[in-house]
Write an enzyme that holds these catalytic residues in place. Structure first.
Site, PDB file in Angstrom:
ATOM      1  N   ASP A  81      -7.730  -4.946  -5.795  1.00 37.09           N
ATOM      2  CA  ASP A  81      -7.218  -3.465  -5.537  1.00 37.09           C
ATOM      3  C   ASP A  81      -6.516  -3.008  -6.928  1.00 37.09           C
ATOM      4  OD1 ASP A  81      -7.114  -2.342  -3.164  1.00 37.09           O
ATOM      5  OD2 ASP A  81      -5.673  -3.640  -2.240  1.00 37.09           O
ATOM      6  N   GLN A 102      -3.278  -5.133   2.810  1.00 39.55           N
ATOM      7  CA  GLN A 102      -3.583  -3.643   3.208  1.00 39.55           C
ATOM      8  C   GLN A 102      -2.096  -2.922   3.062  1.00 39.55           C
ATOM      9  OE1 GLN A 102      -6.421  -2.358   4.135  1.00 39.55           O
ATOM     10  NE2 GLN A 102      -5.428  -0.266   4.472  1.00 39.55           N
ATOM     11  N   LYS A 121     -13.739  -3.112   6.369  1.00 47.33           N
ATOM     12  CA  LYS A 121     -13.813  -3.996   4.930  1.00 47.33           C
ATOM     13  C   LYS A 121     -14.519  -5.398   5.259  1.00 47.33           C
ATOM     14  CE  LYS A 121     -10.150  -2.040   2.850  1.00 47.33           C
ATOM     15  NZ  LYS A 121      -8.333  -1.843   2.791  1.00 47.33           N
TER      16      LYS A 121
HETATM   17  N1  GUN Z   1      -4.339   1.428   2.289  1.00 43.40           N
HETATM   18  C1  GUN Z   1      -4.905   2.727   2.058  1.00 43.40           C
HETATM   19  N2  GUN Z   1      -5.581   2.392   0.945  1.00 43.40           N
HETATM   20  C2  GUN Z   1      -5.673   1.256   0.450  1.00 43.40           C
HETATM   21  C3  GUN Z   1      -6.183   0.527  -0.720  1.00 43.40           C
HETATM   22  O1  GUN Z   1      -7.033   0.819  -1.138  1.00 43.40           O
HETATM   23  N3  GUN Z   1      -5.864  -0.710  -0.632  1.00 43.40           N
HETATM   24  C4  GUN Z   1      -4.831  -1.227   0.115  1.00 43.40           C
HETATM   25  N4  GUN Z   1      -4.557  -2.372  -0.077  1.00 43.40           N
HETATM   26  N5  GUN Z   1      -4.367  -0.797   0.990  1.00 43.40           N
HETATM   27  C5  GUN Z   1      -4.584   0.610   1.252  1.00 43.40           C
END
Ligand code: GUN
Length: 296
Positions: free
Chosen positions: A121, A98, A54
Site C-alpha cells: 500500500d 484493509q 483483490k
Molecule cells: N481502503 C480504501 N482504499 C484502500 C487502500 O488503497 N488500501 C487499504 N489498505 N485500504 C483501503
C-alpha cells in the site's frame, strides 16, 4: 475542444496482463510465485467487496492470495501477531491491511508494524519518507495508477503545472510527491485554499481527490488540460443511484484535452497497481530486476 477519454478499465487490463506475463516468467525461470496477504478486520460491506475483488484479481494474474478475515472485535495484540507472522513468511511478498480499521485499533501503529518491504500500500512511514526524498519505495496504488495514466498520455510531464485537490495521506500527498518527482510544478489545494477556481484554471494537470460529488465545475478547467478524477461518489439523481466523480464530467470534457471517466477511470487502476506492487516487492525480495513500466 472535446476531451480524449482516458480508459482506465482498458489500461488496468493492460497492466494486469503485463503483471501476469512477468509472474509466469518468475515461476518458470526462478520457481517463485508472488504472494499477497490481505487482512480484513470486521464486516464493512464496501471493504468486503474490495477484498473479494483483490483476491480474485490476484489469482487471475497467477499469484497466491492469502485472505485473513478477522472478527470485528479482534484485539490489537492479535492483529499485530498476525502481521508479525506474515512479515516472517517467505511466501508472502505483499501485505495489505484493509482500511478503515475498527475504532479500537490504532491504524498508524498497525500500518507501521508491516515490514516496509512488504507494504504494498506504501502507507508505512518509511515508504512515505523514501518517496518524499526520491528514494526507491513502495508507492501508494491509486496515485501510482494516476501517474501511469499521465505518463502514458503525455510522455514527459516535465515543467507542467499540476494541481492536486485534496491532501489525504492515501492519495493527495503521495500524488503531489510523484508529480514533483516527474518535474511538475505542483500545488496541493484543499478546503482552505484561497481562490481555488483560479488555482485550477492555471493547471495543465488537475488531479481531483476530495470525495465530494462534482465539486469541480467544468468551467474551472483550462482548455486542453488533463483531468484525473479520483473521486467515486454515490449520489441519487432523477430517482436513480449513480456514481460520479469529484469533477463535473460532462462540462469538463468540453474543455479538457483528456479526462478520466467515473466509473472506469482511476478506479480499476488501483487494484492493478496493487498487483504491480506485489510483483515489484517479490522481485526486490529475491534480488531480481524490477518489472519495467510498473513502478514510479
Ligand atoms: N481502503 C480504501 N482504499 C484502500 C487502500 O488503497 N488500501 C487499504 N489498505 N485500504 C483501503
Amino acid at each position: 475542444m472535446v476531451a480524449q477519454v482516458i480508459d482506465g478499465k482498458a489500461f488496468a487490463a493492460k497492466v494486469r496482463a503485463q503483471v501476469a506475463d512477468q509472474v509466469a516468467k518468475l515461476k518458470e525461470e526462478n520457481g517463485i510465485t508472488p504472494g499477497l496477504a490481505v487482512v480484513l478486520v470486521g464486516e464493512d460491506p464496501a471493504s468486503q467487496v474490495y477484498v473479494r475483488s483483490k483476491g480474485k484479481q490476484t489469482v487471475e494474474v497467477g499469484m497466491n492470495s492469502y485472505e485473513h478475515k478477522l472478527d470485528v472485535d479482534t484485539s490489537e495484540e492479535d492483529l499485530l501477531a498476525l502481521i508479525d507472522k506474515l512479515n516472517k513468511d517467505p511466501a508472502v511478498h505483499g501485505i495489505l491491511v484493509q482500511l478503515p480499521l475498527p475504532k479500537h485499533l490504532n491504524e498508524d501503529l498497525v500500518i507501521n508494524s508491516i515490514d516496509p518491504a512488504k507494504d504494498v500500500d506504501g502507507f508505512h512511514i518509511s515508504n512515505v519518507g523514501l518517496l518524499g526524498t526520491g528514494q526507491k519505495s513502495m508507492v501508494p496504488c491509486t496515485p501510482l495508477g494516476c501517474l501511469m495514466m499521465l505518463r502514458d498520455y503525455h510522455g514527459s510531464l516535465s515543467g507542467m503545472d499540476a494541481v492536486v485537490i485534496g491532501r489525504s495521506n492515501i492519495v493527495g500527498k503521495p500524488m503531489a510527491q510523484l508529480l514533483l518527482g516527474d518535474s511538475c510544478t505542483v500545488t496541493i489545494a484543499h478546503s482552505r485554499t484561497k481562490d481555488l477556481p483560479d488555482v485550477v484554471r492555471r493547471a495543465d494537470i488537475v488531479v481531483a481527490a476530495v470525495g465530494r460529488p462534482e465539486m469541480v465545475p467544468g468551467d474551472w478547467i483550462k482548455e486542453g488540460a488533463t483531468v484525473i478524477d479520483v473521486g467515486i461518489n454515490r449520489i441519487e439523481r432523477d430517482g436513480k443511484n449513480k456514481l460520479v466523480g469529484d469533477v463535473d464530467y460532462a462540462r469538463a470534457a468540453e474543455r479538457a484535452g483528456a479526462i478520466t471517466p467515473v466509473p472506469g477511470g482511476v478506479g480499476p487502476m488501483t487494484i492493478a497497481c496493487l498487483l504491480a506492487n506485489t510483483l515489484t516487492a517479490c522481485c526486490r525480495a529475491n534480488g531480481l530486476p524490477e518489472p519495467e513500466g510498473l513502478t514510479a
